[in-house]
Design a protein around this motif. Structure first.
Motif, PDB file in Angstrom:
ATOM      1  N   ALA A 193       0.837  -1.203   0.000  1.00 18.77           N
ATOM      2  CA  ALA A 193       0.000   0.000   0.000  1.00 18.77           C
ATOM      3  C   ALA A 193       0.870   1.251   0.000  1.00 18.77           C
ATOM      4  O   ALA A 193       1.995   1.246   0.508  1.00 18.77           O
ATOM      5  CB  ALA A 193      -0.903   0.013   1.234  1.00 18.77           C
ATOM      6  N   PHE A 194       0.308   2.297  -0.589  1.00 18.98           N
ATOM      7  CA  PHE A 194       0.913   3.623  -0.583  1.00 18.98           C
ATOM      8  C   PHE A 194      -0.041   4.567   0.120  1.00 18.98           C
ATOM      9  O   PHE A 194      -1.236   4.588  -0.190  1.00 18.98           O
ATOM     10  CB  PHE A 194       1.137   4.127  -2.011  1.00 18.98           C
ATOM     11  N   VAL A 195       0.477   5.351   1.046  1.00 19.20           N
ATOM     12  CA  VAL A 195      -0.319   6.377   1.715  1.00 19.20           C
ATOM     13  C   VAL A 195       0.389   7.704   1.471  1.00 19.20           C
ATOM     14  O   VAL A 195       1.583   7.833   1.748  1.00 19.20           O
ATOM     15  CB  VAL A 195      -0.470   6.104   3.223  1.00 19.20           C
ATOM     16  N   PHE A 196      -0.361   8.662   0.929  1.00 20.26           N
ATOM     17  CA  PHE A 196       0.202   9.957   0.575  1.00 20.26           C
ATOM     18  C   PHE A 196      -0.454  11.083   1.356  1.00 20.26           C
ATOM     19  O   PHE A 196      -1.674  11.102   1.490  1.00 20.26           O
ATOM     20  CB  PHE A 196      -0.032  10.257  -0.916  1.00 20.26           C
ATOM     21  N   LYS A 252       0.663  13.382 -14.213  1.00 18.79           N
ATOM     22  CA  LYS A 252       1.514  12.187 -14.149  1.00 18.79           C
ATOM     23  C   LYS A 252       1.352  11.472 -12.815  1.00 18.79           C
ATOM     24  O   LYS A 252       1.400  10.243 -12.755  1.00 18.79           O
ATOM     25  CB  LYS A 252       2.976  12.560 -14.392  1.00 18.79           C
ATOM     26  N   ASP A 253       1.169  12.248 -11.741  1.00 17.59           N
ATOM     27  CA  ASP A 253       0.902  11.628 -10.443  1.00 17.59           C
ATOM     28  C   ASP A 253      -0.425  10.880 -10.474  1.00 17.59           C
ATOM     29  O   ASP A 253      -0.547   9.791  -9.923  1.00 17.59           O
ATOM     30  CB  ASP A 253       0.878  12.678  -9.327  1.00 17.59           C
ATOM     31  N   GLY A 254      -1.426  11.473 -11.119  1.00 21.06           N
ATOM     32  CA  GLY A 254      -2.722  10.811 -11.253  1.00 21.06           C
ATOM     33  C   GLY A 254      -2.605   9.501 -12.010  1.00 21.06           C
ATOM     34  O   GLY A 254      -3.183   8.483 -11.617  1.00 21.06           O
ATOM     35  N   TYR A 255      -1.829   9.512 -13.092  1.00 23.83           N
ATOM     36  CA  TYR A 255      -1.629   8.282 -13.858  1.00 23.83           C
ATOM     37  C   TYR A 255      -0.931   7.226 -12.999  1.00 23.83           C
ATOM     38  O   TYR A 255      -1.317   6.051 -13.008  1.00 23.83           O
ATOM     39  CB  TYR A 255      -0.805   8.548 -15.126  1.00 23.83           C
ATOM     40  N   ALA A 256       0.088   7.648 -12.241  1.00 28.76           N
ATOM     41  CA  ALA A 256       0.832   6.707 -11.399  1.00 28.76           C
ATOM     42  C   ALA A 256      -0.076   6.092 -10.335  1.00 28.76           C
ATOM     43  O   ALA A 256       0.022   4.892 -10.042  1.00 28.76           O
ATOM     44  CB  ALA A 256       2.020   7.409 -10.749  1.00 28.76           C
ATOM     45  N   ILE A 257      -0.969   6.889  -9.767  1.00 32.92           N
ATOM     46  CA  ILE A 257      -1.915   6.375  -8.772  1.00 32.92           C
ATOM     47  C   ILE A 257      -2.833   5.342  -9.407  1.00 32.92           C
ATOM     48  O   ILE A 257      -3.048   4.258  -8.857  1.00 32.92           O
ATOM     49  CB  ILE A 257      -2.711   7.529  -8.139  1.00 32.92           C
ATOM     50  N   GLN A 258      -3.372   5.644 -10.579  1.00 31.38           N
ATOM     51  CA  GLN A 258      -4.243   4.685 -11.269  1.00 31.38           C
ATOM     52  C   GLN A 258      -3.485   3.412 -11.615  1.00 31.38           C
ATOM     53  O   GLN A 258      -4.022   2.307 -11.493  1.00 31.38           O
ATOM     54  CB  GLN A 258      -4.825   5.310 -12.534  1.00 31.38           C
ATOM     55  N   TYR A 259      -2.256   3.545 -12.036  1.00 33.61           N
ATOM     56  CA  TYR A 259      -1.426   2.394 -12.381  1.00 33.61           C
ATOM     57  C   TYR A 259      -1.209   1.502 -11.153  1.00 33.61           C
ATOM     58  O   TYR A 259      -1.342   0.278 -11.234  1.00 33.61           O
ATOM     59  CB  TYR A 259      -0.094   2.878 -12.952  1.00 33.61           C
ATOM     60  N   ALA A 260      -0.900   2.129 -10.019  1.00 30.41           N
ATOM     61  CA  ALA A 260      -0.697   1.363  -8.781  1.00 30.41           C
ATOM     62  C   ALA A 260      -1.967   0.609  -8.402  1.00 30.41           C
ATOM     63  O   ALA A 260      -1.913  -0.560  -8.011  1.00 30.41           O
ATOM     64  CB  ALA A 260      -0.270   2.300  -7.649  1.00 30.41           C
ATOM     65  N   LEU A 261      -3.112   1.249  -8.532  1.00 37.53           N
ATOM     66  CA  LEU A 261      -4.384   0.590  -8.224  1.00 37.53           C
ATOM     67  C   LEU A 261      -4.625  -0.593  -9.153  1.00 37.53           C
ATOM     68  O   LEU A 261      -5.052  -1.659  -8.714  1.00 37.53           O
ATOM     69  CB  LEU A 261      -5.540   1.595  -8.314  1.00 37.53           C
ATOM     70  N   VAL A 285      -4.112   2.346  -2.294  1.00 38.90           N
ATOM     71  CA  VAL A 285      -3.644   3.729  -2.275  1.00 38.90           C
ATOM     72  C   VAL A 285      -4.583   4.528  -1.382  1.00 38.90           C
ATOM     73  O   VAL A 285      -5.805   4.401  -1.495  1.00 38.90           O
ATOM     74  CB  VAL A 285      -3.608   4.344  -3.689  1.00 38.90           C
ATOM     75  N   ALA A 286      -4.007   5.328  -0.500  1.00 43.21           N
ATOM     76  CA  ALA A 286      -4.813   6.147   0.402  1.00 43.21           C
ATOM     77  C   ALA A 286      -4.227   7.552   0.488  1.00 43.21           C
ATOM     78  O   ALA A 286      -3.036   7.756   0.261  1.00 43.21           O
ATOM     79  CB  ALA A 286      -4.863   5.527   1.801  1.00 43.21           C
ATOM     80  N   ILE A 287      -5.093   8.494   0.806  1.00 42.41           N
ATOM     81  CA  ILE A 287      -4.697   9.879   1.065  1.00 42.41           C
ATOM     82  C   ILE A 287      -4.954  10.158   2.539  1.00 42.41           C
ATOM     83  O   ILE A 287      -6.039   9.879   3.046  1.00 42.41           O
ATOM     84  CB  ILE A 287      -5.513  10.871   0.204  1.00 42.41           C
ATOM     85  N   LEU A 288      -3.964  10.707   3.207  1.00 42.07           N
ATOM     86  CA  LEU A 288      -4.071  11.060   4.620  1.00 42.07           C
ATOM     87  C   LEU A 288      -3.557  12.492   4.746  1.00 42.07           C
ATOM     88  O   LEU A 288      -2.361  12.736   4.739  1.00 42.07           O
ATOM     89  CB  LEU A 288      -3.240  10.102   5.465  1.00 42.07           C
ATOM     90  N   MET A 318      -9.512  12.340  -6.117  1.00 42.86           N
ATOM     91  CA  MET A 318      -9.135  10.978  -5.758  1.00 42.86           C
ATOM     92  C   MET A 318     -10.204   9.974  -6.180  1.00 42.86           C
ATOM     93  O   MET A 318      -9.889   8.878  -6.632  1.00 42.86           O
ATOM     94  CB  MET A 318      -8.845  10.883  -4.261  1.00 42.86           C
ATOM     95  N   LYS A 319     -11.470  10.348  -6.074  1.00 42.52           N
ATOM     96  CA  LYS A 319     -12.546   9.469  -6.522  1.00 42.52           C
ATOM     97  C   LYS A 319     -12.434   9.219  -8.026  1.00 42.52           C
ATOM     98  O   LYS A 319     -12.602   8.094  -8.489  1.00 42.52           O
ATOM     99  CB  LYS A 319     -13.903  10.085  -6.185  1.00 42.52           C
ATOM    100  N   MET A 320     -12.121  10.280  -8.790  1.00 44.45           N
ATOM    101  CA  MET A 320     -11.938  10.126 -10.239  1.00 44.45           C
ATOM    102  C   MET A 320     -10.815   9.147 -10.558  1.00 44.45           C
ATOM    103  O   MET A 320     -10.877   8.418 -11.548  1.00 44.45           O
ATOM    104  CB  MET A 320     -11.625  11.476 -10.899  1.00 44.45           C
ATOM    105  N   LEU A 321      -9.790   9.117  -9.705  1.00 42.20           N
ATOM    106  CA  LEU A 321      -8.653   8.230  -9.925  1.00 42.20           C
ATOM    107  C   LEU A 321      -8.895   6.819  -9.407  1.00 42.20           C
ATOM    108  O   LEU A 321      -8.131   5.912  -9.709  1.00 42.20           O
ATOM    109  CB  LEU A 321      -7.401   8.814  -9.264  1.00 42.20           C
TER     110      LEU A 321
END
Length: 146
Positions: free
Chosen positions: A12-15, A41-50, A56-59, A71-74
């Motif tokens: 998991a990644f938490v950002f 590019k960060d959005g693409y990387a998040i989608q790729y990880a998923l 993937v979480a945002i804190l 984040m919902k869009m991603l």
């Protein structure tokens, strides 16, 4: 052991959001509208990880429906905003997801993010000079933007 070997068990990644996903700038048009800038590019990387099966979480201590909406869009389901007790929320996230701290890579950029550090956890910090100096005391890797 090099950092690539240490990343092998990550699930998991938490950002943090402001300064990590966004560039850290916040524009306020009036009392109602706050605008944050990010990189596609960060959005693409998040989608790729998923897609690869990572959690993937945002804190974030920041708040705003624009963060949740982006984040919902991603496809990010775990979004914790207005999080001024990050350590408690992070520990509950671990319990909810059945994860150990060493299976999570946390990326933050400021002093409140340092409260999440542990010897078992993978921590990366991005940030400005003052934050970098403080974070270098509690993390394995400090990344800088050029």
């Amino acid at each position: 052991m090099n950092y690539k070997a240490k990343l092998h068990g990550i699930k998991a990644f938490v950002f943090d959001y402001d300064g990590v996903i966004s560039d850290g700038n916040i524009w306020s048009a009036n009392d109602q509208i706050i605008v944050r800038s990010g990189n596609v590019k960060d959005g693409y990387a998040i989608q790729y990880a998923l897609r690869k099966g990572y959690i993937v979480a945002i804190l974030s201590g920041g708040n705003g429906e624009s963060i949740r909406s982006r984040m919902k869009m991603l496809g990010v389901e775990d979004v914790y905003l207005g999080s001024h007790r990050k350590k408690e929320i992070f520990e509950q996230f671990l319990l909810d997801k059945g994860l150990e701290a060493e299976q999570v890579l946390y990326v933050g950029d400021d002093i409140p993010d340092s409260l999440l550090t542990s010897r078992r956890q993978r921590n990366f910090f991005l940030g400005k000079v003052l934050s970098l100096l403080l974070m270098a005391q509690v993390t394995e890797v400090v990344l800088t933007r050029l």
